[in-house]
Design a protein around this motif. Structure first.
Motif, short mmCIF file in Angstrom:
data_model
loop_
_atom_site.label_atom_id
_atom_site.label_comp_id
_atom_site.label_asym_id
_atom_site.label_seq_id
_atom_site.Cartn_x
_atom_site.Cartn_y
_atom_site.Cartn_z
N VAL A 164 1.20 -0.80 -0.40
CA VAL A 164 0.20 -0.11 -0.18
C VAL A 164 0.81 1.26 0.08
N MET A 165 0.51 2.44 -1.33
CA MET A 165 0.78 3.22 -0.91
C MET A 165 1.15 4.51 0.42
N GLY A 166 1.88 4.34 0.57
CA GLY A 166 2.14 5.05 1.95
C GLY A 166 1.95 7.09 1.97
N GLY A 167 1.92 7.90 2.82
CA GLY A 167 1.53 9.40 2.70
C GLY A 167 2.79 10.31 2.37
N THR A 168 3.23 10.93 2.52
CA THR A 168 4.14 12.08 2.64
C THR A 168 4.77 12.02 4.80
N ASP A 169 3.90 11.72 5.16
CA ASP A 169 4.45 11.64 6.84
C ASP A 169 4.65 9.97 7.55
N PRO A 170 6.07 9.78 8.05
CA PRO A 170 6.18 8.39 7.98
C PRO A 170 5.19 8.01 8.14
N GLU A 171 4.55 8.62 9.87
CA GLU A 171 4.02 7.61 11.05
C GLU A 171 2.74 7.40 9.77
N SER A 172 2.36 7.21 8.87
CA SER A 172 1.28 6.96 7.59
C SER A 172 1.42 5.89 7.60
N VAL A 173 2.60 5.16 8.30
CA VAL A 173 3.32 3.86 7.99
C VAL A 173 1.92 2.63 8.66
N LEU A 174 1.53 2.90 10.19
CA LEU A 174 1.15 2.48 11.15
C LEU A 174 -0.64 2.34 10.49
N ALA A 175 -0.81 3.14 9.53
CA ALA A 175 -2.12 2.22 9.30
C ALA A 175 -2.36 2.04 8.42
N VAL A 176 -1.21 1.90 8.00
CA VAL A 176 -1.11 0.81 6.54
C VAL A 176 -0.81 -0.40 7.25
N ALA A 177 -0.15 -0.57 8.47
CA ALA A 177 0.27 -1.96 9.06
C ALA A 177 -1.62 -2.78 9.62
N GLU A 178 -2.17 -1.70 10.58
CA GLU A 178 -2.75 -1.82 10.90
C GLU A 178 -4.15 -2.60 9.59
N SER A 179 -4.12 -2.49 8.55
CA SER A 179 -4.63 -3.06 7.72
C SER A 179 -4.51 -5.02 7.35
N GLY A 180 -3.57 -5.05 7.80
CA GLY A 180 -3.07 -6.36 7.36
C GLY A 180 -2.16 -6.17 6.02
N ALA A 181 -1.79 -4.71 5.79
CA ALA A 181 -1.53 -5.60 4.44
C ALA A 181 -0.05 -5.96 5.58
N GLU A 182 1.37 -6.34 3.88
CA GLU A 182 2.37 -6.60 3.99
C GLU A 182 3.85 -6.01 4.37
N PHE A 183 2.98 -5.32 3.16
CA PHE A 183 4.46 -4.48 3.16
C PHE A 183 3.94 -2.67 2.53
N VAL A 184 4.46 -2.04 2.57
CA VAL A 184 4.30 0.19 3.03
C VAL A 184 4.96 0.45 2.10
N ALA A 185 5.33 1.05 1.38
CA ALA A 185 5.26 2.20 0.92
C ALA A 185 5.73 3.08 0.50
N LEU A 186 6.79 3.79 0.67
CA LEU A 186 7.27 5.41 1.15
C LEU A 186 8.41 5.47 0.25
N ARG A 187 7.79 6.89 -0.14
CA ARG A 187 8.80 7.82 -1.16
C ARG A 187 9.09 9.71 -0.76
N LEU A 188 8.14 10.38 -0.51
CA LEU A 188 8.48 11.75 -0.07
C LEU A 188 8.93 11.25 1.06
N ALA A 189 8.07 10.89 1.90
CA ALA A 189 8.49 11.19 3.52
C ALA A 189 9.56 10.41 3.92
N VAL A 190 10.35 9.67 3.43
CA VAL A 190 11.95 9.24 3.35
C VAL A 190 12.75 10.47 2.62
N PHE A 191 12.07 10.96 1.26
CA PHE A 191 13.14 11.45 0.81
C PHE A 191 13.30 12.74 0.16
N ALA A 192 11.95 13.57 0.70
CA ALA A 192 11.62 14.91 0.43
C ALA A 192 13.12 15.10 1.68
N GLU A 193 13.54 15.17 2.69
CA GLU A 193 14.85 15.55 3.26
C GLU A 193 15.68 14.41 2.67
#
Length: 217
Positions: A164-193
């Motif tokens: 599941v594609m996450g958001g720009t906030d690194p903590e968006s991974v939690l909502a994805v994890a709680e869905s039961g998804a095996e993986f969460v994808a991050l882009r700007l949350a990691v690479f913006a800075e």
């Protein structure tokens, strides 16, 4: 069993950076931050020749870090760069064609499943994973609620793993994890800075270790 084997894991999507050396340096920093299951390398606006150069620089870097390198773009580039797999951004027919040509030699997965009907169409092809969202779909701090809801429905009944594609906030991974998804994808949350990428990957892994639900064996 390690902390990562039975909980949602991180997938990185390489940002759109034209300079290959800068791109490699920034990605290398992120990969030193801790567990990353795989890295998707989109073509963005690069021509095939330039994309080939980027892939040849990034794929070994990803693989040396213990992650799977997935190319989103020209399949010939993926082959020449010795990538681990293909991320198909087209429709179910495109995914089926890629599966026929490249599976099981390569990991093949994809998305464009905007609703349950299209998700099930993709599921019938039996890809290695299904991706909910778009690789550049991180436009808000949180993961898109529709994608999280699709993942929750999918994970409850289908064995094929989902990202599941996450958001720009690194903590968006939690909502994805709680869905039961095996993986969460991050882009700007990691690479913006970019200078913070390593620390952010480390903090995301710590957050998932602490709070992500555990899958049943």
């Amino acid at each position: 069993m390690s902390n990562t084997d039975n909980r949602c894991r991180l997938v990185l999507i390489v940002p759109d950076i034209a300079d290959v050396d800068s791109r490699a340096q920034i990605l290398g920093g992120a990969l030193r931050g801790g567990d990353v299951a795989s890295v998707i390398v989109p073509q963005y606006g690069l021509d095939d020749h330039t994309f080939q150069k980027h892939a040849e620089a990034l794929v070994p870097l990803i693989q040396d870090a213990g992650a799977a390198a997935l190319i989103a773009g020209d399949t010939r580039v993926a082959g020449r760069a010795k990538a681990d797999g293909l991320h198909v951004t087209g429709n179910a027919a495109d995914l089926a064609e890629a599966m026929e040509k490249f599976s099981p030699k390569l990991i093949v997965g994809g998305g464009n499943a905007a609703d349950r009907h299209h998700a099930l169409e993709i599921g019938e092809i039996r890809p290695d994973y299904v991706f909910f969202g778009k690789v550049d779909g991180d436009i808000k701090p949180e993961a898109h609620p529709k994608n999280v809801a699709l993942a929750e429905w999918w994970a409850s009944m289908i064995e094929i793993p989902c990202i599941v594609m996450g958001g720009t906030d690194p903590e968006s991974v939690l909502a994805v994890a709680e869905s039961g998804a095996e993986f969460v994808a991050l882009r700007l949350a990691v690479f913006a800075e970019p200078e913070q990428a390593q620390a952010i990957v480390a903090s995301v892994n710590a957050l998932l270790d602490e709070k992500a639900p555990r899958f049943e064996a």
